[in-house]
Scaffold this active site. Sequence first.
Site, PDB file in Angstrom:
ATOM      1  CD  GLU A   1       9.923 -12.098  -8.617  1.00  0.00           C
ATOM      2  OE1 GLU A   1       9.816 -11.517  -7.551  1.00  0.00           O
ATOM      3  OE2 GLU A   1      10.927 -11.968  -9.351  1.00  0.00           O
TER       4      GLU A   1
ATOM      5  CG  ASN B   1       0.407   2.360   3.589  1.00  0.00           C
ATOM      6  OD1 ASN B   1      -0.651   2.366   2.956  1.00  0.00           O
ATOM      7  ND2 ASN B   1       1.524   2.893   3.131  1.00  0.00           N
ATOM      8  N   GLY B   2      -0.473  -0.936   6.513  1.00  0.00           N
ATOM      9  CA  GLY B   2      -0.138  -1.786   7.655  1.00  0.00           C
ATOM     10  C   GLY B   2      -1.286  -2.705   8.004  1.00  0.00           C
TER      11      GLY B   2
ATOM     12  CE  LYS C   1      11.644  -3.209  -5.857  1.00  0.00           C
ATOM     13  NZ  LYS C   1      12.372  -4.309  -6.545  1.00  0.00           N
TER      14      LYS C   1
ATOM     15  NE  ARG D   1       5.455   1.243  -1.112  1.00  0.00           N
ATOM     16  CZ  ARG D   1       6.467   1.206  -0.270  1.00  0.00           C
ATOM     17  NH1 ARG D   1       7.598   1.772  -0.580  1.00  0.00           N
ATOM     18  NH2 ARG D   1       6.362   0.616   0.894  1.00  0.00           N
TER      19      ARG D   1
ATOM     20  CD  GLU E   1      16.912 -13.573  -8.378  1.00  0.00           C
ATOM     21  OE1 GLU E   1      16.392 -14.133  -7.406  1.00  0.00           O
ATOM     22  OE2 GLU E   1      16.551 -12.445  -8.765  1.00  0.00           O
TER      23      GLU E   1
ATOM     24  CG  HIS F   1      18.459 -37.885  -6.139  1.00  0.00           C
ATOM     25  ND1 HIS F   1      18.693 -39.215  -5.898  1.00  0.00           N
ATOM     26  CD2 HIS F   1      19.679 -37.311  -6.232  1.00  0.00           C
ATOM     27  CE1 HIS F   1      19.998 -39.436  -5.820  1.00  0.00           C
ATOM     28  NE2 HIS F   1      20.619 -38.287  -6.035  1.00  0.00           N
TER      29      HIS F   1
ATOM     30  CE  LYS G   1      13.595 -11.277 -10.646  1.00  0.00           C
ATOM     31  NZ  LYS G   1      14.251 -11.359  -9.386  1.00  0.00           N
TER      32      LYS G   1
ATOM     33  CD1 TRP H   1      -0.357  -5.823  -3.499  1.00  0.00           C
ATOM     34  CD2 TRP H   1      -0.225  -6.687  -1.441  1.00  0.00           C
ATOM     35  NE1 TRP H   1       0.178  -7.080  -3.604  1.00  0.00           N
ATOM     36  CE2 TRP H   1       0.273  -7.638  -2.360  1.00  0.00           C
ATOM     37  CE3 TRP H   1      -0.239  -7.033  -0.087  1.00  0.00           C
ATOM     38  CZ2 TRP H   1       0.751  -8.884  -1.978  1.00  0.00           C
ATOM     39  CZ3 TRP H   1       0.244  -8.270   0.295  1.00  0.00           C
ATOM     40  CH2 TRP H   1       0.733  -9.180  -0.640  1.00  0.00           C
TER      41      TRP H   1
ATOM     42  CB  CYS I   1      -0.874   0.019   1.229  1.00  0.00           C
ATOM     43  SG  CYS I   1      -1.861  -1.453   1.415  1.00  0.00           S
TER      44      CYS I   1
HETATM   45  C1  G6P Z   1       9.201  -8.867  -2.409  1.00  0.00           C
HETATM   46  C2  G6P Z   1       9.713  -8.424  -3.771  1.00  0.00           C
HETATM   47  C3  G6P Z   1      10.977  -9.198  -4.125  1.00  0.00           C
HETATM   48  C4  G6P Z   1      12.017  -9.043  -3.025  1.00  0.00           C
HETATM   49  C5  G6P Z   1      11.452  -9.442  -1.664  1.00  0.00           C
HETATM   50  C6  G6P Z   1      12.401  -9.049  -0.532  1.00  0.00           C
HETATM   51  O1  G6P Z   1       8.734 -10.169  -2.475  1.00  0.00           O
HETATM   52  O2  G6P Z   1       8.727  -8.635  -4.754  1.00  0.00           O
HETATM   53  O3  G6P Z   1      11.509  -8.701  -5.334  1.00  0.00           O
HETATM   54  O4  G6P Z   1      13.122  -9.837  -3.330  1.00  0.00           O
HETATM   55  O5  G6P Z   1      10.227  -8.760  -1.427  1.00  0.00           O
HETATM   56  O6  G6P Z   1      12.498  -7.653  -0.500  1.00  0.00           O
HETATM   57  P1  G6P Z   1      13.668  -6.826   0.142  1.00  0.00           P
HETATM   58  O7  G6P Z   1      13.286  -5.388  -0.051  1.00  0.00           O
HETATM   59  O8  G6P Z   1      13.721  -7.213   1.593  1.00  0.00           O
HETATM   60  O9  G6P Z   1      14.915  -7.192  -0.573  1.00  0.00           O
END
Ligand code: G6P
Length: 607
Positions: free
Chosen positions: A487, A96-97, A602, A27, A480, A503, A484, A72, A2
């Site tokens: 996501e 927010n929160g 984000k 975000r 990673e 396995h 990616k 969000w 948010c």
């Molecule tokens: C969210 C984002 C990811 C990020 C993760 C950790 O899930 O979408 O891209 O890696 O948070 O975020 P940070 O700000 O702690 O690296």
Amino acid sequence: MCGIVAAAAGNNIVPVLVEGLKKLEYRGYDSAGLAVIGANAIERVRSVGRVAELESASAGTQAVTGIAHTRWATHGVPCERNAHPHISGSIAVVHNGIIENYESLRRELTAKGYVFTSETDTESIAHLIEATLKAEPDLFAAVQIACRRLVGAYAIAVIDQRQPGKVVVAREGSPLLLGVSETGNYAASDASALLQVTRHMVYLENGDIAELTAGSVKITRLDGTPVDRPVHVSQLSAAAVELGNYQHYMQKEIFEQPEALANTLEIVGGSKTIQPGIFGAEAGNLLADVDSILILACGTSSHSGYTARYWLEAIAGVPCNVEIASEYRYRTSVANPRQLIVAISQSGETADTLAALRHAKSLGQQKTLAICNVPESAIVRECALRFITRAGPEIGVASTKAFTTQLAALFLLTLVMAKVKQRLSAEQEAAYIDQLRHLPVAVHKVLELEEAIKAWAQRFADKQHALFLGRGRHYPIALEGALKLKEISYIHAEAYPAGELKHGPLALVDANMPVISVAPNDQLLDKLKSNLREVEARGGELYVFADADSEIPESAGVHILRLPEHYGELSPILHVIPLQLLSYHAALVKGTDVDKPRNLAKSVTVE
Ligand code: G6P
């Protein structure tokens, strides 16, 4: 997650609210809304979907005081009814929160006759403030009293139709800052929302409450004690959060990696040696006594931690463990006061990482280091040592330049630990530093592979699943790559250490399962080649990211792309780049919302 923007100014603030929300879009959100003090009543506009729709819906609205929000969903589905602002009587609130005692507040307020129209926890704040205003008519005082009853995390902004020209904001656990200027005063959850009007920012602390008018700012603690918070001049450039010539922020950020790495590594300068002081004045003493390392992080940041584990154990000889923050915080673990806790976070706000850090400290683990991209963030402030990556603002939800700069920072930590443990000769140290210095150029050369990667992306964008393989320090890079891809393209992807193939996952391999392999020319290459033959023998199609000198022959089912140079220990930093590009182009072919993938945020500032 948010986002909040609020304004009290001498002229129409609706465009400022909308522009601010646009800057917070990255975000992650699913609905948006704003409320302003109108001539006779609060005017509220809310919409599900993009801020652009809110902008059209609010065209024609004009006011000098207002609040706005991107939501969000946590409590209640994304829909207009649940979107903020929430109204009760003459007041409107954005939040927010998460309010943890909202159910008991809801019962109490319902008993008093308040009718709830949403499923949110936020609506209970709106009714609570409204109820408080009956006995305490001043908005600032009423919000102070109401906040003392809230349990959980919040940043809120409130307006009252009966007290025009005024916005009251408060925070506990969720970020909130003020933007001050001669023509108006503003608040937002992120500085990028306010750069359009001012660079002068005041960071509120937990337990602060502030009243803004066009010409004044008053800040106190929730108990009424006045406080003076310093004004910072933000170094964020407005251009850094503009898209420029790129189609997406993710693309821009992938291509910014040479510069982001150069900036992050500037601290090493022209030197041939590196000092513990780059992690803070106390680092020399603190690290001397460290006997092991525990890395805490989430998402992409945890993958930089897993990579660093290989470096820290092999080069520095320091035992290292990596834990997902959300697991560690609820697990009974054995505390070790000599262990260094490393919290890695792009945002420095991730609720699980922050809570894990606090949990470690509560167990007596006081040796803490933050590796973070946001200097003023909570995680940085709560650690004894810090290293600020200089990636610049990262807007795309899928992390790219934050990841590679974290890796650079973690390699510096490895070198410092190796020196502290007397495991690094002056020649080795100078050689590693030279390699780091050349890194931006090496990354630049890898980015030139984009055209070839585009062609690969075309080939498997219609697939439902993909497997990523890597070995050793490139296994986290495979992790990673898979993260990616899922996501942003929504293709289901899993990563395995290549030796694990037989396995289990080999059962899935057929012509419809592309297998992407990270295959640098290191001591594990021969082992990896045998794993790849296992895939080939089952009719699987292989996409291999090799080095110029990896001897892997191309054939009908084996496609090979060779990175220009082999980069030894630092090779993971180069090998992740093509995987970022592959996901990006697969997402483009699929037409997904690259920068704002569905259901993701984000910065995950709630649990
Ligand atoms: C969210 C984002 C990811 C990020 C993760 C950790 O899930 O979408 O891209 O890696 O948070 O975020 P940070 O700000 O702690 O690296």
